[in-house]
Design an enzyme around this catalytic site. Sequence first.
Site, PDB file in Angstrom:
ATOM      1  N   HIS A   1      -4.896  15.044  -0.283  1.00 37.25           N
ATOM      2  CA  HIS A   1      -4.560  13.668   0.112  1.00 37.25           C
ATOM      3  C   HIS A   1      -5.318  13.378   1.415  1.00 37.25           C
ATOM      4  O   HIS A   1      -5.538  14.282   2.216  1.00 37.25           O
ATOM      5  CB  HIS A   1      -3.044  13.623   0.353  1.00 37.25           C
ATOM      6  CG  HIS A   1      -2.479  12.259   0.561  1.00 37.25           C
ATOM      7  ND1 HIS A   1      -2.599  11.575   1.751  1.00 37.25           N
ATOM      8  CD2 HIS A   1      -1.758  11.446  -0.252  1.00 37.25           C
ATOM      9  CE1 HIS A   1      -1.975  10.418   1.653  1.00 37.25           C
ATOM     10  NE2 HIS A   1      -1.464  10.309   0.441  1.00 37.25           N
TER      11      HIS A   1
ATOM     12  N   ASP B   1       0.538  21.603   2.847  1.00 37.13           N
ATOM     13  CA  ASP B   1       1.056  20.243   2.699  1.00 37.13           C
ATOM     14  C   ASP B   1       2.043  20.263   1.531  1.00 37.13           C
ATOM     15  O   ASP B   1       1.655  20.369   0.370  1.00 37.13           O
ATOM     16  CB  ASP B   1      -0.128  19.304   2.433  1.00 37.13           C
ATOM     17  CG  ASP B   1       0.314  17.884   2.081  1.00 37.13           C
ATOM     18  OD1 ASP B   1       1.519  17.664   1.868  1.00 37.13           O
ATOM     19  OD2 ASP B   1      -0.564  17.005   1.995  1.00 37.13           O
TER      20      ASP B   1
ATOM     21  N   GLN C   1       4.408  17.035  -2.012  1.00 43.52           N
ATOM     22  CA  GLN C   1       4.714  16.899  -3.439  1.00 43.52           C
ATOM     23  C   GLN C   1       5.383  18.138  -4.031  1.00 43.52           C
ATOM     24  O   GLN C   1       5.681  18.158  -5.221  1.00 43.52           O
ATOM     25  CB  GLN C   1       3.424  16.599  -4.227  1.00 43.52           C
ATOM     26  CG  GLN C   1       2.730  15.318  -3.826  1.00 43.52           C
ATOM     27  CD  GLN C   1       3.552  14.061  -4.116  1.00 43.52           C
ATOM     28  OE1 GLN C   1       4.509  14.084  -4.899  1.00 43.52           O
ATOM     29  NE2 GLN C   1       3.194  12.960  -3.472  1.00 43.52           N
TER      30      GLN C   1
ATOM     31  N   LYS D   1      10.023  11.325   0.040  1.00 43.96           N
ATOM     32  CA  LYS D   1       9.618  11.768  -1.305  1.00 43.96           C
ATOM     33  C   LYS D   1      10.658  12.711  -1.911  1.00 43.96           C
ATOM     34  O   LYS D   1      10.529  13.140  -3.046  1.00 43.96           O
ATOM     35  CB  LYS D   1       8.252  12.457  -1.237  1.00 43.96           C
ATOM     36  CG  LYS D   1       7.113  11.501  -0.841  1.00 43.96           C
ATOM     37  CD  LYS D   1       5.798  12.201  -0.873  1.00 43.96           C
ATOM     38  CE  LYS D   1       4.711  11.452  -0.135  1.00 43.96           C
ATOM     39  NZ  LYS D   1       4.199  10.270  -0.835  1.00 43.96           N
TER      40      LYS D   1
ATOM     41  N   CYS E   1      -5.053   7.891  -2.634  1.00 45.25           N
ATOM     42  CA  CYS E   1      -5.429   8.502  -1.343  1.00 45.25           C
ATOM     43  C   CYS E   1      -6.153   9.832  -1.546  1.00 45.25           C
ATOM     44  O   CYS E   1      -5.975  10.761  -0.740  1.00 45.25           O
ATOM     45  CB  CYS E   1      -4.220   8.674  -0.424  1.00 45.25           C
ATOM     46  SG  CYS E   1      -3.509   7.137   0.111  1.00 45.25           S
TER      47      CYS E   1
HETATM   48  N1  PLP Z   1       0.170  14.701   1.277  1.00 42.06           N
HETATM   49  C1  PLP Z   1       0.421  14.467  -0.013  1.00 42.06           C
HETATM   50  C2  PLP Z   1       0.091  15.514  -1.035  1.00 42.06           C
HETATM   51  C3  PLP Z   1       0.985  13.253  -0.396  1.00 42.06           C
HETATM   52  O1  PLP Z   1       1.236  13.017  -1.689  1.00 42.06           O
HETATM   53  C4  PLP Z   1       1.292  12.295   0.591  1.00 42.06           C
HETATM   54  C5  PLP Z   1       1.835  10.983   0.216  1.00 42.06           C
HETATM   55  O2  PLP Z   1       1.671  10.518  -0.890  1.00 42.06           O
HETATM   56  C6  PLP Z   1       1.036  12.604   1.931  1.00 42.06           C
HETATM   57  C7  PLP Z   1       0.473  13.813   2.232  1.00 42.06           C
HETATM   58  C8  PLP Z   1       1.379  11.657   3.021  1.00 42.06           C
HETATM   59  O3  PLP Z   1       2.756  11.507   3.103  1.00 42.06           O
HETATM   60  P1  PLP Z   1       3.417  10.433   4.101  1.00 42.06           P
HETATM   61  O4  PLP Z   1       2.756   9.118   3.785  1.00 42.06           O
HETATM   62  O5  PLP Z   1       4.858  10.463   3.764  1.00 42.06           O
HETATM   63  O6  PLP Z   1       3.119  10.886   5.489  1.00 42.06           O
END
Ligand code: PLP
Length: 415
Positions: free
Chosen positions: A131, A208, A211, A234, A373
């Site tokens: 992401h 990270d 998900q 999430k 993203c």
């Molecule tokens: N990393 C992953 C794999 C994501 O799916 C997301 C959000 O969709 C993020 C980071 C960013 O999360 P946040 O917008 O809650 O900071």
Amino acid sequence: MIAKTSNITFDVEAVRSEFPVLDRVIYENKPLVYFDSAASSQKPRIVANTVRDYYLNEHANIHRGVHFLSQEATNKYEEARKKVRDFINAAYDEEIIFTSGTTDGINLIAATFDKVHIKKGDEVIVTGMEHHSNLVPWQMMCERSGAVLKFVPVSDEGELILEEYEALLNDKTKLVAVSHVSNTLGTINPVAEMIKSAHGVGAQVLVDGAQSVPHMKIDVRDLDCDYYVFSGHKMYGPTGVGILYGKKELLNELPPYKGGGEMIKTVTLEKSTYNELPHKFEAGTPNIAGGIGLGAAIDFMLREDLTDAAEHENRVLEYCENRLQEEFSDIKIIGQAKEKTGAVSFLLGDIHPYDVGVLLDRLGIAVRTGHHCTQPLMNRFDITGTVRASFGMYNTTQEVDALIEGLKRAEKMLS
Ligand code: PLP
């Protein structure tokens, strides 16, 4: 492939009854089908009620108040920290840093790590499926510090090519940043194995978990990750709150991220000394309601057997993938990894994903379209975007049937 169904006791209707929004009927009698949980999950009553009660009956600023309400709010906030600690099996409360979300947690590490661990020419490894939140902060850190960013390539199936990862690791590698589960492909990455290899060359690893935490039991000690980040919204919790887990000794080595109240021990006009963990990284009044609400989201998740919930979700995902393949000769599923959870990305013939998304929306079905993203991943597959259906524990195979019917209409109208 995805875990096969066994005799699970998971009661999806009971779970659904905790989410009033799922009863909504939108546009001329279309029951809402919510397949966008990877972007943000819906909220159960317990989370909404906890946040509401906090604001209506319990609010005060925390940590330094001598009065009843402040102490009560402080206790609730710190109890939430303990719930998070237990939920991911961290060893200490102070390893749990409240952030505003995954993005904030990654930025905290990316803004401080180079100050103690990076010199010009050192290397940082990310993957081709990250992401933007787990890519751009590292690009910024490398630009600032003179470190070199390296990339683990992604196979046609949507898996990381591990031999290439192993080949990238060397004594200049200082950090590896990798998603546990891809938000676009649903791929579950073998992070435990990757962490072991990184530690073999003395590199630290940030995972990270945006998900993964909503879909599987996480044990940070078992994984032996150095940092693990995720978002409350999430995992059935409030927006604007998230967690950075870090090993105590490593967090202690990093300088503060933001300056302000709470993160200091002493302040003179010229100089300050900094507070202990976790407060060193929690400058200013935090998202108190969010933290307490995140604790309620954990209570909600733990009411279920998380293995059964995961099995149910994977059954819905597998059913969706199978039906897509059975019903449409011209479907292309982007990401066919052996281990997947949470989401399926696809293209229906040469129909633009946006058009599919808009038509499904008119039928009451919420999916996400676009690059999710992950623009470098789109480039890797030579596409501009996908349609993504993503799942929470409240989704059903009947909802997948509605999606399939909607896609048939889209195919008829838009081909
Ligand atoms: N990393 C992953 C794999 C994501 O799916 C997301 C959000 O969709 C993020 C980071 C960013 O999360 P946040 O917008 O809650 O900071």
